[in-house]
Design an enzyme around this catalytic site. Structure first.
Site, short mmCIF file in Angstrom:
data_model
loop_
_atom_site.label_atom_id
_atom_site.label_comp_id
_atom_site.label_asym_id
_atom_site.label_seq_id
_atom_site.Cartn_x
_atom_site.Cartn_y
_atom_site.Cartn_z
N GLU A 82 26.54 14.11 -34.17
CA GLU A 82 27.51 13.39 -35.59
C GLU A 82 27.24 12.67 -35.95
OE1 GLU A 82 31.94 13.47 -33.32
OE2 GLU A 82 31.70 15.33 -34.42
N GLU A 113 23.07 19.39 -11.90
CA GLU A 113 23.80 18.19 -10.83
C GLU A 113 23.40 17.38 -10.57
OE1 GLU A 113 28.37 18.34 -10.55
OE2 GLU A 113 28.06 19.55 -12.28
#
EC number: 4.2.1.126
Length: 297
Positions: A82, A113
């Site tokens: 964004e 992860e």
């Protein structure tokens, strides 16, 4: 027994959640989200310090590099993505490392992860420098992929910021700047996509927006460095120029046309009554800061 983490604890108030009607479930979830805002408010000083230090590095040409896994990684990707349409931040200077790769955006990648080597290798591939800012996000504060990336970033001299939802975790001791978002147990126990995720979204939004303000991407509270890539944003750009300069719609539209849609340039043209070339020169002299370009003699 596994290591205790407050985010994994069973919430003491919602043992009967599955027996409630829909309205009561919604109320419980919404009320719990208020704690996300409170957690970020408590972290305000840490976020301010991180933004100040990050702005200094980025002003020297560094990159923002977000590192995370699962929900945290996706929120980092969202924040990075964004920045370009909102602040015209170059996309090559807002990067995201997501455990398991971009495929993990829509589908969980088992064990990704926990892969410390991948975290280190993925960051190494970006050739981190001392001007870069690496933001690691993990609700647990213990995600190996994120920790490995931050450890390498710090070794290479980059500024490191750690955001975690559990106190006393490695992600709050490894980086230069530690941001604790102490949200506690979730209504649905262990589902850190709930208020832990909300607090991360608020914190990342606040951190990156503060950095952009510090870097001159805002005039007053006007978003003057947006990219007007559609009709809605073109209309927004026109309104911003009119508000910033007091110009008529016709004059603002003409200035934007001459400036190829660049809001700051149009504002300086109208605000100082100068040519396109002079407006661009002023902005370049003042490192893209519209206020300085407007006020300088």
């Amino acid at each position: 027994m596994p290591e205790f983490r407050p985010t994994e604890a069973v919430h003491p108030l919602h043992h009967d959640l599955d027996q409630l009607d829909s309205a009561s479930i919604v109320t419980a979830l919404i009320e719990d989200q208020h704690q996300a805002v409170q957690a970020v408010q408590r972290a305000g000083p840490a976020l301010a310090r991180a933004a100040e230090l990050a702005s200094e590095r980025l002003a020297q040409g560094g990159r923002l590099i977000y590192v995370g896994a699962g929900t945290s990684g996706r929120l980092g990707l969202l924040d990075a993505t964004e920045l370009t349409p909102t602040f015209s931040w170059p996309p090559e200077r807002a990067l995201t490392l997501l455990a398991g790769g971009l495929g993990a955006v829509t589908r969980a990648v088992e064990g990704a992860e926990d892969d410390m080597r991948a975290g280190r290798d993925d960051l190494q591939a970006l050739s981190p420098t001392p001007n870069d800012v690496v933001i690691g996000v993990a609700a647990s504060g213990t995600t190996p992929y994120v920790l490995a990336a931050l450890e390498l970033a710090r070794q290479r001299g980059a500024l490191t910021i750690g955001i975690a939802n559990n106190p006393g975790t490695p992600l709050l001791t490894v980086p230069h700047c530690a941001v604790l978002l102490d949200t506690g147990p979730e209504v649905i126990s262990g589902s850190t996509r709930l208020k832990a995720g909300t607090s991360q979204k608020i914190a990342l939004n606040t951190l990156s927006s503060t950095i952009m303000v510090r870097l001159g991407k805002v005039l007053g509270n006007l978003m003057v460095d947006l990219q007007a890539t559609n009709l809605k944003l073109q209309q927004r750009a026109l309104r911003l120029v009119m508000i910033a300069t007091g110009a008529s719609e016709a004059d603002a539209s003409q200035a934007l046309l001459q400036a190829s849609g660049r809001v700051k340039t149009a504002i300086v043209m109208l605000g100082r009554q100068v040519s396109l070339d002079e407006a661009e020169r002023r902005l370049e002299t003042h490192h893209g800061r519209a206020r300085a370009a407007l006020e300088a003699e």
